[in-house]
Design an enzyme around this catalytic site. Structure first.
Site, PDB file in Angstrom:
ATOM      1  CE  LYS A 195      10.683  56.142  61.289  1.00 30.89           C
ATOM      2  NZ  LYS A 195      11.027  54.695  61.413  1.00 30.89           N
ATOM      3  CE1 TYR A 248      12.839  58.371  57.759  1.00 32.99           C
ATOM      4  CE2 TYR A 248      13.252  60.557  58.668  1.00 32.99           C
ATOM      5  CZ  TYR A 248      13.294  59.184  58.789  1.00 32.99           C
ATOM      6  OH  TYR A 248      13.782  58.606  59.947  1.00 32.99           O
ATOM      7  CB  THR A 267      12.762  59.981  63.422  1.00 37.96           C
ATOM      8  OG1 THR A 267      13.471  61.204  63.250  1.00 37.96           O
ATOM      9  CG2 THR A 267      11.551  60.004  62.511  1.00 37.96           C
ATOM     10  CG  ASP A 268      14.674  64.364  66.046  1.00 38.57           C
ATOM     11  OD1 ASP A 268      14.692  63.865  64.898  1.00 38.57           O
ATOM     12  OD2 ASP A 268      15.619  65.060  66.497  1.00 38.57           O
ATOM     13  CD  GLU A 269      14.274  64.109  60.020  1.00 38.97           C
ATOM     14  OE1 GLU A 269      13.549  64.245  59.027  1.00 38.97           O
ATOM     15  OE2 GLU A 269      15.503  63.993  59.946  1.00 38.97           O
TER      16      GLU A 269
HETATM   17  P1  NAD Z   1      19.337  52.731  57.345  1.00 38.46           P
HETATM   18  O1  NAD Z   1      18.801  53.351  56.099  1.00 38.46           O
HETATM   19  O2  NAD Z   1      20.801  52.741  57.602  1.00 38.46           O
HETATM   20  O3  NAD Z   1      18.889  51.192  57.410  1.00 38.46           O
HETATM   21  C1  NAD Z   1      17.600  50.777  57.060  1.00 38.46           C
HETATM   22  C2  NAD Z   1      17.611  49.253  56.945  1.00 38.46           C
HETATM   23  O4  NAD Z   1      16.271  48.827  56.612  1.00 38.46           O
HETATM   24  C3  NAD Z   1      18.524  48.723  55.834  1.00 38.46           C
HETATM   25  O5  NAD Z   1      19.274  47.623  56.297  1.00 38.46           O
HETATM   26  C4  NAD Z   1      17.550  48.277  54.738  1.00 38.46           C
HETATM   27  O6  NAD Z   1      18.034  47.199  53.946  1.00 38.46           O
HETATM   28  C5  NAD Z   1      16.331  47.866  55.568  1.00 38.46           C
HETATM   29  N1  NAD Z   1      15.081  47.913  54.811  1.00 38.46           N
HETATM   30  C6  NAD Z   1      14.620  48.937  54.040  1.00 38.46           C
HETATM   31  N2  NAD Z   1      13.434  48.605  53.485  1.00 38.46           N
HETATM   32  C7  NAD Z   1      13.143  47.350  53.925  1.00 38.46           C
HETATM   33  C8  NAD Z   1      12.045  46.466  53.717  1.00 38.46           C
HETATM   34  N3  NAD Z   1      11.016  46.801  52.920  1.00 38.46           N
HETATM   35  N4  NAD Z   1      12.046  45.266  54.330  1.00 38.46           N
HETATM   36  C9  NAD Z   1      13.099  44.911  55.141  1.00 38.46           C
HETATM   37  N5  NAD Z   1      14.162  45.702  55.369  1.00 38.46           N
HETATM   38  C10 NAD Z   1      14.189  46.911  54.769  1.00 38.46           C
HETATM   39  O7  NAD Z   1      18.542  53.405  58.528  1.00 38.46           O
HETATM   40  P2  NAD Z   1      19.040  53.852  59.986  1.00 38.46           P
HETATM   41  O8  NAD Z   1      19.653  55.182  59.899  1.00 38.46           O
HETATM   42  O9  NAD Z   1      19.759  52.729  60.599  1.00 38.46           O
HETATM   43  O10 NAD Z   1      17.621  54.037  60.707  1.00 38.46           O
HETATM   44  C11 NAD Z   1      16.980  52.920  61.319  1.00 38.46           C
HETATM   45  C12 NAD Z   1      15.661  53.384  61.911  1.00 38.46           C
HETATM   46  O11 NAD Z   1      15.900  54.402  62.872  1.00 38.46           O
HETATM   47  C13 NAD Z   1      14.707  53.990  60.884  1.00 38.46           C
HETATM   48  O12 NAD Z   1      13.404  53.574  61.200  1.00 38.46           O
HETATM   49  C14 NAD Z   1      14.857  55.498  61.089  1.00 38.46           C
HETATM   50  O13 NAD Z   1      13.670  56.165  60.755  1.00 38.46           O
HETATM   51  C15 NAD Z   1      15.143  55.565  62.577  1.00 38.46           C
HETATM   52  N6  NAD Z   1      15.952  56.714  63.039  1.00 38.46           N
HETATM   53  C16 NAD Z   1      17.147  57.012  62.435  1.00 38.46           C
HETATM   54  C17 NAD Z   1      17.927  58.055  62.937  1.00 38.46           C
HETATM   55  C18 NAD Z   1      19.268  58.403  62.318  1.00 38.46           C
HETATM   56  O14 NAD Z   1      19.863  59.406  62.689  1.00 38.46           O
HETATM   57  N7  NAD Z   1      19.799  57.614  61.390  1.00 38.46           N
HETATM   58  C19 NAD Z   1      17.478  58.788  64.037  1.00 38.46           C
HETATM   59  C20 NAD Z   1      16.250  58.461  64.616  1.00 38.46           C
HETATM   60  C21 NAD Z   1      15.509  57.422  64.113  1.00 38.46           C
HETATM   61  O1  DAU Z   2      16.621  63.532  63.322  1.00 39.97           O
HETATM   62  C1  DAU Z   2      16.650  62.162  63.057  1.00 39.97           C
HETATM   63  C2  DAU Z   2      16.835  61.945  61.584  1.00 39.97           C
HETATM   64  O2  DAU Z   2      18.197  62.273  61.289  1.00 39.97           O
HETATM   65  C3  DAU Z   2      16.525  60.529  61.137  1.00 39.97           C
HETATM   66  O3  DAU Z   2      15.154  60.277  61.341  1.00 39.97           O
HETATM   67  C4  DAU Z   2      16.872  60.322  59.654  1.00 39.97           C
HETATM   68  O4  DAU Z   2      16.680  58.962  59.292  1.00 39.97           O
HETATM   69  C5  DAU Z   2      18.324  60.690  59.454  1.00 39.97           C
HETATM   70  O5  DAU Z   2      18.656  60.586  58.086  1.00 39.97           O
HETATM   71  C6  DAU Z   2      18.599  62.108  59.956  1.00 39.97           C
HETATM   72  O6  DAU Z   2      17.940  63.083  59.105  1.00 39.97           O
HETATM   73  P1  DAU Z   2      18.651  64.456  58.683  1.00 39.97           P
HETATM   74  O7  DAU Z   2      18.016  64.955  57.470  1.00 39.97           O
HETATM   75  O8  DAU Z   2      18.768  65.362  59.845  1.00 39.97           O
HETATM   76  O9  DAU Z   2      20.135  63.859  58.391  1.00 39.97           O
HETATM   77  P2  DAU Z   2      21.185  64.142  57.216  1.00 39.97           P
HETATM   78  O10 DAU Z   2      22.464  63.471  57.622  1.00 39.97           O
HETATM   79  O11 DAU Z   2      20.637  63.836  55.878  1.00 39.97           O
HETATM   80  O12 DAU Z   2      21.383  65.713  57.304  1.00 39.97           O
HETATM   81  C7  DAU Z   2      21.819  66.338  58.502  1.00 39.97           C
HETATM   82  C8  DAU Z   2      21.868  67.825  58.240  1.00 39.97           C
HETATM   83  O13 DAU Z   2      22.923  68.086  57.320  1.00 39.97           O
HETATM   84  C9  DAU Z   2      20.617  68.383  57.619  1.00 39.97           C
HETATM   85  O14 DAU Z   2      20.362  69.668  58.128  1.00 39.97           O
HETATM   86  C10 DAU Z   2      20.933  68.454  56.140  1.00 39.97           C
HETATM   87  C11 DAU Z   2      22.427  68.751  56.126  1.00 39.97           C
HETATM   88  N1  DAU Z   2      23.166  68.211  54.964  1.00 39.97           N
HETATM   89  C12 DAU Z   2      23.033  66.887  54.670  1.00 39.97           C
HETATM   90  C13 DAU Z   2      23.683  66.345  53.590  1.00 39.97           C
HETATM   91  C14 DAU Z   2      23.522  64.880  53.244  1.00 39.97           C
HETATM   92  C15 DAU Z   2      23.993  69.041  54.211  1.00 39.97           C
HETATM   93  O15 DAU Z   2      24.129  70.237  54.501  1.00 39.97           O
HETATM   94  N2  DAU Z   2      24.632  68.514  53.130  1.00 39.97           N
HETATM   95  C16 DAU Z   2      24.518  67.190  52.773  1.00 39.97           C
HETATM   96  O16 DAU Z   2      25.126  66.766  51.759  1.00 39.97           O
END
Ligand code: NAD
Ligand code: DAU
Length: 352
Positions: free
Chosen positions: A170, A166, A141-143
């Site tokens: 990562k 988190y 992730t970019d985070e």
């Molecule tokens: P998500 O939380 O929707 O899904 C995570 C999945 O992992 C779920 O199906 C969960 O059951 C499974 N899981 C959790 N713990 C486990 C374990 N111990 N063993 C097996 N499975 C397990 O997550 P997402 O948003 O789909 O993100 C997927 C990946 O992409 C993550 O690694 C996250 O860091 C990365 N990522 C997410 C975003 C975003 O915006 N959502 C952006 C960049 C990178």
């Molecule tokens: O940048 C990539 C990341 O994006 C991934 O690695 C993470 O898995 C994914 O969860 C996401 O992280 P963020 O923290 O950016 O996403 P989130 O949707 O939780 O929040 C997006 C923005 O919105 C953040 O600045 C927090 C704000 N927010 C979020 C929630 C849930 C609010 O203001 N109110 C809320 O209730």
């Protein structure tokens, strides 16, 4: 890429990827989805592929060495795409240990299984003769880069500087992946993508949470001033980028993924209210997230110029389709937010 292990394939991005790759690549022989089905994993996300003969679901934990080794022995994977993780920043603030064990130890367990199955020799250290035809891709992730000020963008050489439990987990996982590459010759890529949106995203994340609340005429909890910036990418484009890195990525390299689409949170929330025809009075500014990163922005020059990937979705089209999807799939939303999620929501937002 014939025999793939996808971890976390029942989650948001993983399930989109499983659907995408099975559709796009008919020459895949087998795809095993290893998922623990935590609150974030949902097999309903995989209904479109459940009858595909190439698809196998394996219910288990990425930290379970014996189970992961058995899967490697049974299915002889040539490719690992590792999505499984605890992914929500707010939850990591409450329960950091779970994030460290799942995201770091889980990654190491997979790497160990791949290392042993692919017979990687530690003497590879200087020879750079990597295993032929196999690859381990870490979905990061970019985070991990921390937060930006008003100017600048994250490049692949930006120092790692995570701010939440988190992102620290990562970043640590990325370091372990890098170390296995350097020490054991593990053929790896790491991808670092910006915020995804699209179908099947759990409604704890900004866009589906705000959509759901607006639809129900509930207040929209905006953290702090709402001027934090995220760089949004449609999940389809993330999946296509991962495929590009699997096929063309240079072993050992990191690739940032993003679509040059920076938006302030308040802008997203206002857009949702506008499309749903709901009043801005639903917006409620609540206490800010501790350690809240102010701005993310991805410089995608490396993946676009070196590997030829480019996003297909405009934000307008992506948001339109996403809003329609959530409005048409209310049953899906009701299923995933029942049970534990209701307790989480009550605890998380009760003070707001
Ligand atoms: P998500 O939380 O929707 O899904 C995570 C999945 O992992 C779920 O199906 C969960 O059951 C499974 N899981 C959790 N713990 C486990 C374990 N111990 N063993 C097996 N499975 C397990 O997550 P997402 O948003 O789909 O993100 C997927 C990946 O992409 C993550 O690694 C996250 O860091 C990365 N990522 C997410 C975003 C975003 O915006 N959502 C952006 C960049 C990178
Ligand atoms: O940048 C990539 C990341 O994006 C991934 O690695 C993470 O898995 C994914 O969860 C996401 O992280 P963020 O923290 O950016 O996403 P989130 O949707 O939780 O929040 C997006 C923005 O919105 C953040 O600045 C927090 C704000 N927010 C979020 C929630 C849930 C609010 O203001 N109110 C809320 O209730």
């Amino acid at each position: 890429m014939k025999r793939i292990l996808v971890t976390g394939g029942a989650g948001f991005i993983g399930s989109n990827f499983v659907q995408y790759i099975l559709k796009e690549k008919q020459d895949i022989e087998l795809l095993v989805n290893l998922d623990l089905l935590t609150y974030a994993g949902n097999l309903e996300n995989l209904l479109p592929v459940q009858d595909d003969k190439r698809y196998v679901f394996a219910h288990g934990d990425i930290r379970d060495r014996a189970f992961v080794n058995e899967l490697f022995d049974k299915y002889d994977f040539d490719t690992v795409v590792h999505f499984a993780a605890e992914s929500h920043v707010d939850r990591s603030i409450v329960e950091p240990e779970l994030f460290l064990t799942t995201n770091i130890i889980g990654t190491q367990t997979l790497l160990d299984a791949a290392k042993s199955h692919w017979k990687l020799d530690p003497d590879n250290k200087y020879s750079r003769e990597y295993a032929e035809g196999v690859k381990y891709l870490q979905v990061s992730t970019d985070e991990v880069y921390g937060a930006l000020g008003k100017e600048g963008m994250f490049t692949e050489t930006t120092p790692i500087s995570p701010n939440s439990p988190y992102s620290a987990s990562k970043a640590s996982a990325d370091m372990v992946v890098r170390a296995y590459h350097v020490t054991y010759g593990m053929p790896v890529n790491i991808t670092r993508c910006s915020n995804n949106y699209g179908p099947y995203q759990f409604p704890e994340k900004l866009i589906p949470l705000m959509l759901h609340n607006a639809k129900e005429d509930k207040s929209l909890p905006v953290y702090g001033d709402g001027m934090q910036i995220r760089d949004w990418l449609h999940v389809h484009d993330h999946c296509a980028a991962i495929r590009t890195v699997l096929e063309k990525g240079v072993v050992g390299e990191v690739y940032n993924i993003g679509g040059n689409n920076e938006r302030a949170n308040i802008e997203i929330v206002s857009l949702i209210l506008d499309v749903l025809g709901k009043p801005t009075s639903l917006i409620k500014h609540v206490q800010d997230r501790p350690g809240h990163d102010r701005r993310y922005a991805i410089d995608n020059t490396k993946i676009t110029t070196q590997l030829g990937w480019a996003p297909e979705y405009t934000f307008k089209r992506g948001m339109q389709e996403t809003i329609e999807w959530y409005l048409e799939n209310t049953q899906w939303v009701e299923h995933v937010i029942s049970g534990d999620y209701l307790d989480y929501y009550a605890k998380m937002y009760s003070e707001g």
